[in-house]
Design a protein around this motif. Structure first.
Motif, short mmCIF file in Angstrom:
data_model
loop_
_atom_site.label_atom_id
_atom_site.label_comp_id
_atom_site.label_asym_id
_atom_site.label_seq_id
_atom_site.Cartn_x
_atom_site.Cartn_y
_atom_site.Cartn_z
N TYR A 43 -9.70 57.77 -5.83
CA TYR A 43 -9.72 56.33 -5.57
C TYR A 43 -9.61 55.56 -6.88
O TYR A 43 -9.52 56.14 -7.95
CB TYR A 43 -11.04 55.97 -4.86
CG TYR A 43 -12.26 56.32 -5.67
CD1 TYR A 43 -12.83 55.40 -6.55
CD2 TYR A 43 -12.83 57.59 -5.58
CE1 TYR A 43 -13.94 55.73 -7.31
CE2 TYR A 43 -13.95 57.94 -6.34
CZ TYR A 43 -14.50 57.01 -7.21
OH TYR A 43 -15.58 57.34 -7.97
N GLY A 69 -3.52 57.40 -1.39
CA GLY A 69 -4.64 58.25 -1.01
C GLY A 69 -4.40 58.86 0.36
O GLY A 69 -3.41 58.55 1.03
N GLN A 96 -11.05 50.08 -3.01
CA GLN A 96 -10.78 51.15 -3.98
C GLN A 96 -10.55 52.50 -3.31
O GLN A 96 -10.03 53.43 -3.94
CB GLN A 96 -11.91 51.26 -4.99
CG GLN A 96 -11.97 50.06 -5.92
CD GLN A 96 -12.60 50.37 -7.26
OE1 GLN A 96 -12.68 51.53 -7.69
NE2 GLN A 96 -13.03 49.34 -7.96
N HIS A 97 -10.91 52.66 -2.04
CA HIS A 97 -10.67 53.92 -1.34
C HIS A 97 -9.50 53.81 -0.34
O HIS A 97 -8.74 54.76 -0.17
CB HIS A 97 -11.93 54.37 -0.61
CG HIS A 97 -13.02 54.83 -1.52
ND1 HIS A 97 -13.92 53.95 -2.10
CD2 HIS A 97 -13.35 56.06 -2.00
CE1 HIS A 97 -14.75 54.63 -2.89
NE2 HIS A 97 -14.42 55.90 -2.84
N TYR A 98 -9.38 52.67 0.32
CA TYR A 98 -8.33 52.49 1.32
C TYR A 98 -7.11 51.73 0.80
O TYR A 98 -6.08 51.69 1.46
CB TYR A 98 -8.89 51.74 2.53
CG TYR A 98 -9.74 52.59 3.45
CD1 TYR A 98 -9.16 53.35 4.47
CD2 TYR A 98 -11.11 52.65 3.30
CE1 TYR A 98 -9.93 54.13 5.32
CE2 TYR A 98 -11.90 53.43 4.15
CZ TYR A 98 -11.30 54.16 5.15
OH TYR A 98 -12.06 54.94 5.98
N GLY A 149 -16.08 55.49 0.59
CA GLY A 149 -14.20 56.22 -0.90
C GLY A 149 -12.57 57.00 -1.29
O GLY A 149 -13.07 57.10 -1.11
N ILE A 155 -10.67 57.75 5.49
CA ILE A 155 -10.34 58.33 4.18
C ILE A 155 -10.82 59.77 4.09
O ILE A 155 -11.92 60.11 4.53
CB ILE A 155 -10.94 57.47 3.04
CG1 ILE A 155 -10.21 57.73 1.72
CG2 ILE A 155 -12.43 57.67 2.91
CD1 ILE A 155 -8.84 57.15 1.65
N THR A 213 -2.72 54.27 1.82
CA THR A 213 -3.09 55.61 2.26
C THR A 213 -2.09 56.05 3.32
O THR A 213 -1.35 55.24 3.89
CB THR A 213 -4.51 55.64 2.85
OG1 THR A 213 -4.58 54.76 3.98
CG2 THR A 213 -5.54 55.23 1.81
#
Length: 449
Positions: free
Chosen positions: A229, A215, A309-311, A416, A223, A236
């Protein structure tokens, strides 16, 4: 299956400056280098004293790459164009995405000492360009237009890392694609893919177990709002206001400024090339493990249960990954074993992440983090010491002067195959940069869904 697959990860597009009257001046080459903020963030000069990616081939499945670009010349192999059947080291038309990704990985700059233009994070790595049509997906001699054949070509032609800054329209991996991913893993090739730029769930190939999904974050490590995600997100990397090379000349020269998970993926592929050069005996899974164990979160995300789930496990710290003492771990690293198994960082039930300076801290998957518990214990001890000191002072004073009227305390008492950039025309439109990001001014890319 038709290759009407939109490139979901294309990292952004060319920033067009406003031309009200006359012609705007071309950006100077040194200005271009100065705008590569990720190199400063990573401390690239220190990294290059340890590894430059020499001897490692990184395949870029994407638009053909401009091998004649001043910043890439000599670092691009012929490769194969799956659309025309020829080589993929010559760019045609306005297709710039492949050149941009290649430059973030292995550009060497130009001019005296290579100090001008764009420089990649692994400037001595070689790029194996594998050309696909990111708009229509037509592939020469391939009725089933997917990424299976290009991926097998990459493995068979010496790639140690494969950069896949795209996503496909069909989120379900085909049997051919799954077989190609398994083929790459059996040959110890690390697959790195962009999650996409629509702010939704990551898709094929990033969503496939065994692929290192990436990501995008901004210069502060936060983010990017359009970064996709999901549970398979692992890492990331910088993906906002990213300066890279382009085969297309505009007011900035042959360069572009963009946002997107494509760019983030290229930086992770470059970091993997650095590690594969430095640690030739580590498996692809163990390389991914080093990246994960040295990843960091921004200060306001410390203590987050990982993987998030985002990072994922955080943003890459290539210098720490090259220099920290990290156990090799299992050969599969964070990936499930071929044929099944769980996915997570190897050799430890908790994931190691770094602070903003790349220092290792342990982030537990459940409950309070160890640093937080230690801090609370220290605070409690300090408070107890203060209370004891105050009580002793008061007692000593009372022995000399006697109690005040009304008792202690006085009267009253104590009171996210979309590029991970967007859909056609796969280029970002001009727009303001995200507040607080550096440098300012890149357009955001259209959604990569």
């Amino acid at each position: 299956m038709s290759f009407t697959r939109t490139l979901r990860a294309v990292g952004g597009a060319v920033v067009a400056g406003a031309l009200l009257f006359g012609t705007a001046p071309v950006a100077s080459a040194d200005q271009i280098r100065n705008e590569q903020w990720p190199l400063k963030k990573f401390d690239a000069e220190s990294i290059w004293k340890v590894s430059t990616g020499k001897g490692i081939t990184v395949a870029v499945i994407d638009d053909p790459v401009d091998g004649d670009h001043a910043d890439l010349k000599g670092n691009v192999l012929p490769g194969k164009n799956f659309v025309t059947g020829g080589t993929a080291d010559q760019s045609h038309g306005d297709n710039e995405h492949g050149t941009a990704m290649a430059s973030l990985i292995a550009a060497h700059g130009h001019g005296a000492g290579g100090a001008d233009g764009v420089k990649g994070l692994a400037p001595d790595a070689k790029i194996l360009p594998i050309g696909v049509d990111l708009t229509s997906g037509a592939m020469a001699g391939s009725e089933a237009a997917d990424y299976a054949a290009p991926l097998r070509y990459a493995v068979d032609h010496g790639a140690r890392v494969v950069n896949m800054s795209f996503g496909v329209g069909n989120d379900t991996v085909t049997p051919e694609e799954q077989a190609a991913i398994d083929y790459a893993r059996k040959h110890d090739v690390l697959l790195v893919a962009a999650t996409g730029n629509s702010g939704g769930l990551a898709s094929n190939p990033a969503s496939v177990p065994g692929v290192l999904a990436v990501g995008a974050v901004d210069s502060q490590g936060h983010i990017w709002q359009k970064s996709n995600y999901g549970p398979n997100l692992k890492l990331t990397a910088p993906g906002v206001n990213i300066r890279s090379a382009s085969p297309v000349e505009d007011i900035h020269g042959k360069y572009r400024l963009a946002d997107g998970t494509s760019d983030s993926t290229a930086y992770v592929s470059a970091a993997a090339a650095l590690l594969r050069a430095k640690f030739p005996d580590l498996t692809a899974g163990q390389i991914a493990n080093r990246l994960i164990k040295t990843a960091s979160l921004p200060a306001d995300q410390q203590g987050t249960s990982l993987p998030d789930q985002h990072y994922g496990y955080g943003s890459i710290n290539p210098l720490s990954a090259l220099t920290k003492d990290v156990p090799a771990g299992s050969k599969d690293g964070p990936f499930p074993a071929l044929g099944g198994g769980s996915s997570g960082p190897s050799s430890d039930p908790s994931s190691a992440a770094g602070d903003n300076n790349g220092n290792l801290t342990i982030q537990s998957h459940k409950g309070l983090s160890a640093p937080f518990i230690i801090l609370m214990l220290v605070v409690v001890v300090v408070l107890l010491v203060i209370v004891v000191v105050v009580v002793m002072v008061v007692r000593k004073k009372n022995r000399r002067n006697g109690p005040p009227p009304g008792g202690f305390g006085g009267p009253g008492g104590p009171g996210g195959f979309m590029p991970y950039q967007q859909q056609a025309p796969y280029q970002q439109q001009p727009g303001p940069g995200a507040p607080g990001s550096y440098p300012q001014g890149p357009p955001t890319q259209p959604p990569g869904q």
